[in-house]
Design an enzyme around this catalytic site. Structure first.
Site, short mmCIF file in Angstrom:
data_model
loop_
_atom_site.label_atom_id
_atom_site.label_comp_id
_atom_site.label_asym_id
_atom_site.label_seq_id
_atom_site.Cartn_x
_atom_site.Cartn_y
_atom_site.Cartn_z
N ASP A 89 -5.96 -13.63 8.32
CA ASP A 89 -6.70 -12.43 8.95
C ASP A 89 -8.20 -13.93 9.16
O ASP A 89 -9.34 -13.71 9.35
CB ASP A 89 -7.60 -11.83 7.71
CG ASP A 89 -6.96 -10.10 7.11
OD1 ASP A 89 -6.02 -9.95 7.44
OD2 ASP A 89 -6.35 -9.69 5.81
N SER A 136 3.85 -8.00 6.69
CA SER A 136 3.12 -8.40 6.01
C SER A 136 3.69 -8.37 4.23
O SER A 136 4.34 -7.41 3.49
CB SER A 136 2.38 -6.90 6.25
OG SER A 136 0.85 -6.89 5.06
#
Length: 416
Positions: A297, A144
């Protein structure tokens, strides 16, 4: 709680979007490291930002950041350099199952005093802050970007600065670029020295006034609504966005141009918040292939939108979706079947739809899995499924607290 949503025949609305969560959370950490004097302007009012605001303001021994993944990662790094302080950092039950070992290991290599209070590799954490020397670190580039950002943000405070070498493929690079840009805005010396190495010099942040632009991620759901709307006169106006934005999800306007949405900027001067107008262009691709490595996202939005537009797709670069608020790959496959679409995955990092359909089953409603983006991405499907039901709709407060009010103002009927 369950909402039943009925869409208007004509979509015409002006929405003042929430401030960027990504920028707000970075700005708050930098603000704290700079001395905490001048609070950034136009902070997001979402849950993820509120938990950081409360933690910095109240400075309790136990900091509960609830479901805020960004908050967990950023605060872990921040607390490790707050000399003389000790804190326990915890969150929701789901947060206690989201891995954080890569970040903790990296901080420990810098000298941080961090221990696990329950399960090894997962929150809660006990963090004893101290002055860290810094130095060189190797970190996987395919983790991430929030782990990488957390390390970068504290770099200027380290005695010897920080040299971060990212190994392997680098995902979500725009989010790393956003971090470096903001650090420089606050006076830090932080740059890519080559394609996979970042050097942060030990040059402290300077306090300054700072205005946060609105959120391109939140804008994506309005793009989706225009794409799914059937009236050629549909029009949505969005305020507070910037042309040339550093937000990675600003790529949404380019991708949606392939799905028939035209974006018109009122002012194209870079770095200045302005108004954009969304309208139908009348042109839509027959198939969409896209690598979401830099903007994962957005994936849920485009999975829902493409299927409902009958546009087969193949999306790659989705490996981080497995460790988000929920396993978004499995959640998407399950909930899209309720709409009548059979989505497949490959290698836990790709999703594709080749036109395969199944019998819809909408009676139980769309489940949201404590994931704000499931609710936000599926709500526009009401434009194609009258009376669509969304379960646990309150999860949107994590990033877009006024979403349902904005839908009502835009002519949607919402019943619970």
């Amino acid at each position: 709680m369950q909402y039943t949503i009925t869409a208007p025949k004509l979509l015409r609305h002006t929405a003042n979007l929430p401030a960027s969560k990504s920028i707000s959370n970075r700005a708050l950490v930098i603000h704290a490291l700079a001395g905490g004097g001048i609070v950034p302007d136009n902070l997001s009012d979402c849950d993820d930002t509120e938990v950081i605001v409360r933690a910095l303001r109240d400075n309790p021994y136990e900091m509960n950041i609830k479901a805020g993944g960004t908050a967990m990662r950023f605060m872990t790094a921040l607390l490790s350099v707050r000399d003389g302080e000790e804190h326990v950092l915890t969150g929701t039950e789901r947060m206690k199952h989201r891995p954080i070992g890569v970040l903790v290991d990296a901080l420990r290599r810098l000298g941080a005093d961090i221990s696990y209070t329950e399960a090894e590799g997962f929150p809660p954490l006990c963090i004893k802050g101290q002055r860290l020397d810094g130095g060189e670190l190797d970190v996987p580039g395919n983790i991430s970007s929030q782990f990488i950002t957390a390390l970068l943000l504290i770099g200027p405070m380290l005695k010897d600065g920080l040299t971060l070498q990212l190994t392997g493929d680098i995902i979500s690079r725009p989010y790393i670029d956003l971090t470096l840009w903001m650090m420089r805005e606050y006076g830090a010396d932080a740059e890519w020295s080559d394609y996979n190495t970042i050097v942060v010099k030990p040059q402290p942040y300077r306090e300054r006034t700072y205005y946060i632009e609105n959120d391109w991620s939140a804008a994506s759901y309005w793009f989706e609504m225009v794409a799914l709307g059937k009236d050629e006169d549909d029009e949505v106006v969005l305020e507070g966005l910037m042309d040339g934005s550093k937000q990675g999800d600003s790529s949404v306007r380019y991708i949606f141009s392939l799905l028939g949405v035209k974006t018109i900027f009122k002012d194209k001067k870079g770095g200045v918040p302005t108004t954009i107008r969304l309208r139908h262009s009348g042109r839509c691709v027959q198939r969409l292939e896209y690598d979401f490595n830099n903007s994962p996202d957005l994936a849920q939005t485009f999975v829902v939108c493409c299927a409902l537009l009958d546009v087969p797709f193949h999306f790659t670069g989705l490996s981080t979706l497995k460790i988000k608020e929920t396993d978004r790959i499995e959640a998407l496959k399950r909930e899209m079947r309720k709409l009548g679409y059979v989505i497949h995955d490959v290698n836990n990092s790709e999703l594709f739809w080749d036109g395969e359909r199944c019998e819809p089953n909408l009676e139980a409603g769309i489940d949201t899995y404590e994931d704000h983006r499931m609710a936000l991405a599926f709500a526009p499907a009401a434009l194609r499924f009258e009376g669509l039901k969304i379960n646990n709709p309150q999860v949107v407060t994590k990033s877009y607290p006024k979403f349902w009010e904005d839908l009502k103002a835009g002519g949607f009927e919402i019943k619970n």
